[in-house]
Enzyme design. Structure first.
Site, PDB file in Angstrom:
ATOM      1  N   ASP A  21       0.836  -1.205   0.000  1.00 56.55           N
ATOM      2  CA  ASP A  21       0.000   0.000   0.000  1.00 56.55           C
ATOM      3  C   ASP A  21       0.876   1.262   0.000  1.00 56.55           C
ATOM      4  O   ASP A  21       2.008   1.235   0.494  1.00 56.55           O
ATOM      5  CB  ASP A  21      -0.897  -0.029   1.241  1.00 56.55           C
ATOM      6  CG  ASP A  21      -2.132   0.835   1.064  1.00 56.55           C
ATOM      7  OD1 ASP A  21      -2.326   1.403  -0.033  1.00 56.55           O
ATOM      8  OD2 ASP A  21      -2.900   0.963   2.033  1.00 56.55           O
ATOM      9  N   GLY A  22       0.303   2.328  -0.540  1.00 55.67           N
ATOM     10  CA  GLY A  22       0.970   3.634  -0.453  1.00 55.67           C
ATOM     11  C   GLY A  22       1.700   4.063  -1.710  1.00 55.67           C
ATOM     12  O   GLY A  22       2.373   5.098  -1.708  1.00 55.67           O
ATOM     13  N   HIS A  38       3.231   3.521  -8.606  1.00 51.16           N
ATOM     14  CA  HIS A  38       3.115   2.077  -8.869  1.00 51.16           C
ATOM     15  C   HIS A  38       4.409   1.548  -9.503  1.00 51.16           C
ATOM     16  O   HIS A  38       4.852   0.450  -9.194  1.00 51.16           O
ATOM     17  CB  HIS A  38       1.920   1.790  -9.785  1.00 51.16           C
ATOM     18  CG  HIS A  38       0.600   2.070  -9.125  1.00 51.16           C
ATOM     19  ND1 HIS A  38       0.266   1.559  -7.891  1.00 51.16           N
ATOM     20  CD2 HIS A  38      -0.478   2.798  -9.528  1.00 51.16           C
ATOM     21  CE1 HIS A  38      -0.950   1.968  -7.561  1.00 51.16           C
ATOM     22  NE2 HIS A  38      -1.417   2.720  -8.536  1.00 51.16           N
ATOM     23  N   LEU A 132      13.612 -18.371  -3.833  1.00 53.60           N
ATOM     24  CA  LEU A 132      12.327 -17.794  -3.415  1.00 53.60           C
ATOM     25  C   LEU A 132      11.238 -18.040  -4.460  1.00 53.60           C
ATOM     26  O   LEU A 132      11.500 -17.904  -5.660  1.00 53.60           O
ATOM     27  CB  LEU A 132      12.509 -16.279  -3.231  1.00 53.60           C
ATOM     28  CG  LEU A 132      11.248 -15.477  -2.935  1.00 53.60           C
ATOM     29  CD1 LEU A 132      10.856 -15.599  -1.468  1.00 53.60           C
ATOM     30  CD2 LEU A 132      11.425 -13.998  -3.294  1.00 53.60           C
TER      31      LEU A 132
HETATM   32  C1  FPP Z   1      -1.862  -0.037  -3.466  1.00 53.74           C
HETATM   33  O1  FPP Z   1      -1.385   1.292  -3.372  1.00 53.74           O
HETATM   34  C2  FPP Z   1      -1.222  -0.692  -4.591  1.00 53.74           C
HETATM   35  C3  FPP Z   1      -1.881  -1.207  -5.671  1.00 53.74           C
HETATM   36  C4  FPP Z   1      -3.334  -1.187  -5.822  1.00 53.74           C
HETATM   37  C5  FPP Z   1      -1.159  -1.797  -6.807  1.00 53.74           C
HETATM   38  C6  FPP Z   1       0.195  -2.318  -6.473  1.00 53.74           C
HETATM   39  C7  FPP Z   1       0.858  -2.675  -7.737  1.00 53.74           C
HETATM   40  C8  FPP Z   1       2.165  -2.632  -7.927  1.00 53.74           C
HETATM   41  C9  FPP Z   1       3.179  -2.291  -6.913  1.00 53.74           C
HETATM   42  C10 FPP Z   1       2.658  -3.024  -9.271  1.00 53.74           C
HETATM   43  C11 FPP Z   1       2.959  -4.482  -9.236  1.00 53.74           C
HETATM   44  C12 FPP Z   1       3.413  -4.901 -10.558  1.00 53.74           C
HETATM   45  C13 FPP Z   1       3.784  -6.140 -10.854  1.00 53.74           C
HETATM   46  C14 FPP Z   1       4.277  -6.447 -12.218  1.00 53.74           C
HETATM   47  C15 FPP Z   1       3.707  -7.227  -9.889  1.00 53.74           C
HETATM   48  P1  FPP Z   1      -2.395   2.470  -3.612  1.00 53.74           P
HETATM   49  O2  FPP Z   1      -2.446   2.819  -5.036  1.00 53.74           O
HETATM   50  O3  FPP Z   1      -3.738   2.117  -3.011  1.00 53.74           O
HETATM   51  O4  FPP Z   1      -1.726   3.624  -2.800  1.00 53.74           O
HETATM   52  P2  FPP Z   1      -2.478   4.781  -2.006  1.00 53.74           P
HETATM   53  O5  FPP Z   1      -3.202   4.099  -0.861  1.00 53.74           O
HETATM   54  O6  FPP Z   1      -1.376   5.649  -1.557  1.00 53.74           O
HETATM   55  O7  FPP Z   1      -3.426   5.446  -2.956  1.00 53.74           O
END
Ligand code: FPP
Length: 241
Positions: A21-22, A38, A132
């Site tokens: 998250d975040g 992201h 892993l």
């Molecule tokens: C939550 O943060 C995160 C997500 C919904 C998506 C996470 C995805 C990635 C890190 C990309 C992964 C990619 C691969 C190829 C595995 P948020 O957007 O809700 O953050 P916020 O709470 O600050 O808005």
């Protein structure tokens, strides 16, 4: 054996799962688009998985896209799909020099054919790796996982292969997307929120939880080691005394 040079942890849990998250807030804080957050998140995931592999962790699950994330603005959803597409290729490149097996959970049938092909290719290219196992949860929802497992068992019952009274917890676990993997010992959520958000509902029955205020793109191996050290100080009784 765990690589002690990386930290102080005496016991490495078998399976650690991340609610990453975040990312969006990380981008916004830097006056960048949410998608830049992201991208920083997936870059961090690559680095963290390689460091966790060196530490001796066997399984790491990352919640990359939930069944609820489709409700985000179209631009963010399509940006995430592009990121998944791009990083399937990047993870294949990385696999030339690391020992990480990549697997997927979630209902990937909703993705387009090109992304599904890349997902299958990444899993196939890395399937013989012995380090892993990085499990990417894509279009994953804990309730959806449970409903799909129940459907599979009902179909077996309808075909006369199973009678309802024979269904056991082990059989149910074996019908979930995670059938091949042990339950998580530790679930880490970044960015200060303290909820499960439909992640690994069945599998988290005895998991410990660790919450970090850091945004996921800033969560490093030192933070993971701190979480593992806290985990090692807890008394897990699994319902006993
Ligand atoms: C939550 O943060 C995160 C997500 C919904 C998506 C996470 C995805 C990635 C890190 C990309 C992964 C990619 C691969 C190829 C595995 P948020 O957007 O809700 O953050 P916020 O709470 O600050 O808005």
């Amino acid at each position: 054996m765990p690589d002690k040079s990386t930290g102080t942890t005496e016991t490495i849990p078998t399976h650690i799962a991340f609610i990453m998250d975040g990312n969006g807030r990380w981008g916004t804080r830097k006056r960048l688009p949410r998608l830049a957050g992201h991208r920083a998140g997936v870059q961090n995931l690559r680095r963290l998985a390689e460091d966790a592999d060196k530490l001796g962790l066997r399984f790491m699950t990352a919640y990359a896209f939930s069944t609820e994330n489709w409700t985000r603005p179209e631009e963010e959803v399509s940006g995430l799909m592009e990121l998944f597409r791009e990083y399937c290729g990047q993870f294949i490149n990385d696999s030339r020099k690391n020992n990480i097996r990549i697997a997927f959970i979630g209902d990937t049938a909703r993705f387009d054919a090109d992304l599904r092909r890349r997902i299958d290719q990444l899993a196939d290219v890395t399937k013989a790796k012995t380090g892993l196992t990085l499990i990417l949860a894509l279009n994953y929802g804990g309730r959806d996982d449970i409903v799909r497992a129940a459907r599979r068992l009902c179909e077996d019952a309808a075909k006369g292969r199973l009678s309802p009274g024979e269904v056991t917890e082990a059989m149910f676990s074996g019908s979930l997307d995670t059938a091949r993997f042990p339950d998580p010992d530790l679930i880490i959520r970044t960015a200060g929120e303290m909820r499960l958000s439909n992640f690994l509902l069945w599998q988290s029955a005895y998991a410990e939880f660790y919450f970090s205020d850091k945004y996921f793109p800033d969560f490093r191996i030192a933070d993971l080691i701190e979480a593992i050290d806290r985990f090692n100080r807890r008394d897990r009784r699994f319902g006993g005394i």
